[in-house]
Structure formats: structure tokens, C-alpha cells
Design a protein around this motif. Structure first.
Motif, PDB file in Angstrom:
ATOM      1  N   UNK A 259      14.585   7.930   2.966  1.00  0.00           N
ATOM      2  CA  UNK A 259      14.121   7.278   4.190  1.00  0.00           C
ATOM      3  C   UNK A 259      12.619   7.441   4.342  1.00  0.00           C
ATOM      4  N   UNK A 260      12.116   8.641   4.100  1.00  0.00           N
ATOM      5  CA  UNK A 260      10.681   8.893   4.219  1.00  0.00           C
ATOM      6  C   UNK A 260       9.880   8.081   3.203  1.00  0.00           C
ATOM      7  N   UNK A 261      10.341   8.057   1.967  1.00  0.00           N
ATOM      8  CA  UNK A 261       9.621   7.319   0.922  1.00  0.00           C
ATOM      9  C   UNK A 261       9.628   5.815   1.201  1.00  0.00           C
ATOM     10  N   UNK A 262      10.785   5.280   1.608  1.00  0.00           N
ATOM     11  CA  UNK A 262      10.869   3.849   1.906  1.00  0.00           C
ATOM     12  C   UNK A 262      10.062   3.496   3.162  1.00  0.00           C
ATOM     13  N   UNK A 263      10.029   4.395   4.127  1.00  0.00           N
ATOM     14  CA  UNK A 263       9.256   4.149   5.340  1.00  0.00           C
ATOM     15  C   UNK A 263       7.779   3.973   5.016  1.00  0.00           C
ATOM     16  N   UNK A 264       7.252   4.807   4.148  1.00  0.00           N
ATOM     17  CA  UNK A 264       5.844   4.677   3.764  1.00  0.00           C
ATOM     18  C   UNK A 264       5.571   3.314   3.137  1.00  0.00           C
ATOM     19  N   UNK A 265       6.501   2.851   2.314  1.00  0.00           N
ATOM     20  CA  UNK A 265       6.325   1.548   1.677  1.00  0.00           C
ATOM     21  C   UNK A 265       6.351   0.420   2.705  1.00  0.00           C
ATOM     22  N   UNK A 266       7.290   0.494   3.654  1.00  0.00           N
ATOM     23  CA  UNK A 266       7.395  -0.555   4.662  1.00  0.00           C
ATOM     24  C   UNK A 266       6.152  -0.611   5.542  1.00  0.00           C
ATOM     25  N   UNK A 267       5.619   0.554   5.887  1.00  0.00           N
ATOM     26  CA  UNK A 267       4.415   0.580   6.715  1.00  0.00           C
ATOM     27  C   UNK A 267       3.227   0.034   5.929  1.00  0.00           C
ATOM     28  N   UNK A 268       3.134   0.392   4.655  1.00  0.00           N
ATOM     29  CA  UNK A 268       2.050  -0.132   3.820  1.00  0.00           C
ATOM     30  C   UNK A 268       2.140  -1.647   3.694  1.00  0.00           C
ATOM     31  N   UNK A 269       3.371  -2.171   3.695  1.00  0.00           N
ATOM     32  CA  UNK A 269       3.568  -3.623   3.621  1.00  0.00           C
ATOM     33  C   UNK A 269       3.354  -4.313   4.970  1.00  0.00           C
ATOM     34  N   UNK A 270       3.210  -3.525   6.038  1.00  0.00           N
ATOM     35  CA  UNK A 270       2.955  -4.096   7.356  1.00  0.00           C
ATOM     36  C   UNK A 270       4.166  -4.690   8.032  1.00  0.00           C
ATOM     37  N   UNK A 271       5.382  -4.212   7.695  1.00  0.00           N
ATOM     38  CA  UNK A 271       6.583  -4.776   8.308  1.00  0.00           C
ATOM     39  C   UNK A 271       6.577  -4.597   9.830  1.00  0.00           C
ATOM     40  N   UNK A 272       6.083  -3.466  10.300  1.00  0.00           N
ATOM     41  CA  UNK A 272       6.061  -3.226  11.755  1.00  0.00           C
ATOM     42  C   UNK A 272       5.115  -4.180  12.474  1.00  0.00           C
ATOM     43  N   UNK A 273       4.205  -4.826  11.730  1.00  0.00           N
ATOM     44  CA  UNK A 273       3.264  -5.761  12.335  1.00  0.00           C
ATOM     45  C   UNK A 273       3.794  -7.188  12.350  1.00  0.00           C
TER      46      UNK A 273
ATOM     47  N   UNK B 217       7.037  -8.204  11.521  1.00  0.00           N
ATOM     48  CA  UNK B 217       8.438  -8.351  11.930  1.00  0.00           C
ATOM     49  C   UNK B 217       8.922  -7.042  12.550  1.00  0.00           C
ATOM     50  N   UNK B 218       8.459  -6.742  13.773  1.00  0.00           N
ATOM     51  CA  UNK B 218       8.850  -5.467  14.413  1.00  0.00           C
ATOM     52  C   UNK B 218      10.362  -5.299  14.527  1.00  0.00           C
ATOM     53  N   UNK B 219      11.064  -6.392  14.822  1.00  0.00           N
ATOM     54  CA  UNK B 219      12.516  -6.291  14.979  1.00  0.00           C
ATOM     55  C   UNK B 219      13.165  -5.754  13.704  1.00  0.00           C
ATOM     56  N   UNK B 220      12.775  -6.301  12.543  1.00  0.00           N
ATOM     57  CA  UNK B 220      13.343  -5.850  11.270  1.00  0.00           C
ATOM     58  C   UNK B 220      12.984  -4.389  11.011  1.00  0.00           C
ATOM     59  N   UNK B 221      11.778  -3.989  11.378  1.00  0.00           N
ATOM     60  CA  UNK B 221      11.351  -2.597  11.177  1.00  0.00           C
ATOM     61  C   UNK B 221      12.201  -1.646  12.021  1.00  0.00           C
ATOM     62  N   UNK B 222      12.376  -1.966  13.301  1.00  0.00           N
ATOM     63  CA  UNK B 222      13.154  -1.090  14.173  1.00  0.00           C
ATOM     64  C   UNK B 222      14.614  -1.031  13.725  1.00  0.00           C
ATOM     65  N   UNK B 223      15.161  -2.176  13.307  1.00  0.00           N
ATOM     66  CA  UNK B 223      16.540  -2.188  12.831  1.00  0.00           C
ATOM     67  C   UNK B 223      16.692  -1.321  11.590  1.00  0.00           C
ATOM     68  N   UNK B 224      15.703  -1.370  10.696  1.00  0.00           N
ATOM     69  CA  UNK B 224      15.765  -0.543   9.485  1.00  0.00           C
ATOM     70  C   UNK B 224      15.755   0.937   9.850  1.00  0.00           C
TER      71      UNK B 224
END
Length: 338
Positions: A120-134, A136-143
Motif C-alpha cells: 500500500x505504501x509503495x503503490x501510494x507513492x506511485x499514485x501521488x507521483x502520477x498526480x491521481x489525487x489531482x 481524479x480525487x474520487x479514484x484516489x480516495x476509493x483506492x
């Protein structure tokens, strides 16, 4: 069990629960911000900003946010609460702390639980680097919610309910009680003033109580019933009453020579929550279904004052749990012998 081990287990689940609760708050606020403002409310931008300010106040970060941001913008608020590593209460910080605590006691955890948290920690870093929270916030929170659902399920599947599982559960219960008390206080206006269906629905979703409400009441959403469910419903494990009772039960199970006062405080808090006079604060609300959504002025003031005092009581209980159960002081002769 060594006190340092118990401390790592306790804080591991406190941080994972904190990340989960924050993701739910942000998800509910984000979805509500997409709806048009009520006809009699402020302009949409102001209405949305008020929603984000409520979230910042809930987690106690409103002043911290203002130190580095002039205005409350949705994108900036999400970045600050979800992905800002300098914010110790953000989702990314909470999951980093959870993973660090898990790594410190990796030998006490099941391989599945460690792998889940580490991945979870490793994938979270990747998602943040990809800007998912910017973008597509909904997809980020669901993940985030789904990953922490998985971690909680792996934790509950432990083959033996021992001290390890006890301290893991204790951390989650303490965080759940604190989160519920803070969320209720920050959203108190929804329970006090003119009924706002979307606001009430967002509150229920922010504390994962929407389905529970439908199951318990099978009726339209009403503020008095929301208060009864979130504060006193023993049948729903997320309520304040159930959370504090779980803390009391675990304090008894994990008791030591220094925890008698902690047990007494937990018992007193259980009784205080059970006896909260909701019927007085929502005078006529239960009988009428609270369709109008208005509480008496006295009841409104009393409810908010009770919640503010309760937050302090829950924090005191959490402090005592950490001091007396999780990391008790070692008597001097024992320390010298060690």
C-alpha cells in the motif's frame, strides 16, 4: 509483550485508521462540492470553501493550513490533506508512520498484513507521483479506502486472538472514538439548523454510516436519528458508544498493575455516552421524525457543549491508554535488573 512492541502495534493501527477516516471525510466533501449550493446559501465557491474548512477543522489543521495557503481552494486542500508529506496528519504521512511502525514489529505481524501495508505504501507513492489525487480525487480516495479495507480484513483474519491482536484493535478503537467525536462537533450545524439532505448524507458517508442508517431506521434521513445512530447505537460498531465500550473491554483484557484508573475512566465515559439526553436536545424530534430539521436553541447549545467536552474526555482516555496500557512505566527495581 515488550512495551515498545505494544506501542508500535497500537500506533500502527491508529495511523491506518486515521488515513482511512480522512479519506472518507475528503471523499464525502469532494462529492458534495460537486453539487450546486442550496438556493438560500452563499455562492457555490463560498459554499464549497466552507465544506473544506469544516474538514480542516475536524482534523485540527485549519490554522496549520492557513500558514501556507491564503485561500481555501479544493485542489490545494486535497493536496494538503492527502499528499503533503510535511503535514503529519495527511494520508501519505499517516500511511508512512503506519508502515514504519509495522516494520519495527514485523516479526509479530502475519506475513500477509506486512505485505499489504508495505505494498500500500509503495503503490501510494506511485499514485501521488502520477498526480491521481489531482486529476481524479474520487479514484484516489476509493483506492485508499479499498486498500485499508484489505489491511483491516487481513488483520481480523489472524488465527489467534492474542496480545498482538488486542493492541492492534485497541489502536483502531481509540482512533475511531476520537474521529467520531471530532466529526460530530465539526458537523454540528447539520444536526442543529435547517435540514440539509445533502449535508446529512455526506456526514453519514464520511463516517461509513449510510448503510447502517438505512438498516436501523429504514426511513428518511433525519438529524435526531443521525445523532442517535452515531452517538448511542450499540448495534453499529462505529458509534461512539460502541467504540468507547470496545476500549473499556480491551482495557480489561490487557490490564496490568497500572491500568485501574484507565479502566475506571473508560467505564465512566461509556456511561456518559449512554446517558446523553438526546431526547431533550432534540425535543419533539423523535416523535415527529424531525422533518423540519430544527432543534431548540437550548438543545443546540447543549449538544455542541457536550461534544466539545467529550472530545477532551476521549483525548484524556487515549492519553491514559497510551501511558498505562501501551507503554507502562517500569518499576525501578525491575528496570535495574533488566
Amino acid at each position: 509483550m515488550l512495551s515498545r512492541t505494544a506501542e508500535h502495534l497500537f500506533w500502527m493501527t491508529r495511523h491506518t485508521a486515521r488515513a482511512d477516516h480522512l479519506a472518507r471525510l475528503l471523499d464525502a466533501c469532494y462529492q458534495r462540492s460537486l453539487l450546486p449550493a442550496p438556493d438560500d446559501a452563499a455562492p457555490h465557491a463560498v459554499h464549497a470553501a466552507n465544506g473544506w474548512l469544516t474538514i480542516l477543522s475536524t482534523v485540527g489543521l485549519a490554522d496549520h493550513y492557513r500558514l501556507s495557503h491564503r485561500d481555501i481552494e479544493p485542489g490545494e486542500a486535497i493536496a494538503f490533506l492527502a499528499a503533503d508529506a510535511t503535514n503529519p496528519s495527511s494520508i501519505v504521512s499517516s500511511l508512512r508512520f503506519a508502515r514504519e511502525n509495522a516494520r519495527a514489529v514485523r516479526g509479530c505481524l502475519s506475513a500477509e498484513l506486512w505485505e499489504t501495508l508495505n505494498a500500500t505504501w509503495l503503490d501510494l507513492q506511485r499514485l501521488i507521483a502520477d498526480g491521481l489525487h489531482e486529476h481524479d480525487p474520487y479514484a484516489f480516495f476509493e483506492w485508499v479506502k479499498q486498500r485499508l479495507y484489505l489491511a483491516r480484513g487481513v488483520q481480523m483474519a489472524a488465527p489467534v486472538q492474542n496480545e498482538t491482536s488486542g493492541f492492534l484493535h485497541l489502536g483502531a478503537c481509540v482512533e475511531r472514538a476520537d474521529h467520531m467525536a471530532r466529526t460530530l462537533e465539526a458537523h454540528c450545524d447539520i444536526l442543529q439548523h435547517a435540514f440539509d439532505y445533502h449535508g446529512a448524507n455526506a456526514l453519514l458517508r464520511a463516517v461509513s454510516a449510510h448503510d447502517a442508517y438505512r438498516e436501523v431506521y429504514r426511513d428518511a434521513i433525519a438529524p435526531a436519528r443521525i445523532a442517535a445512530l452515531l452517538i448511542q447505537c450499540q448495534d453499529w460498531p462505529g458509534s461512539l458508544a460502541a467504540s468507547v465500550e470496545d476500549i473499556r473491554r480491551l482495557a480489561v483484557r490487557l490490564r496490568n498493575g497500572q491500568s485501574a484508573q484507565t479502566e475506571r475512566l473508560a467505564s465512566q465515559l461509556c456511561e456518559e455516552v449512554r446517558q446523553a439526553p438526546l431526547h431533550e436536545w432534540f425535543a419533539g424530534g423523535f416523535a415527529s421524525g424531525f422533518a423540519s430539521g430544527f432543534a431548540s436553541t437550548q438543545g443546540s447549545v447543549a449538544l455542541r457543549a457536550w461534544l466539545v467536552a467529550l472530545i477532551a474526555r476521549v483525548n484524556e482516555l487515549a492519553r491514559r491508554v497510551g501511558r498505562d496500557l501501551v507503554r507502562p512505566a517500569i518499576p525501578e527495581p525491575v528496570a535495574a535488573a533488566a
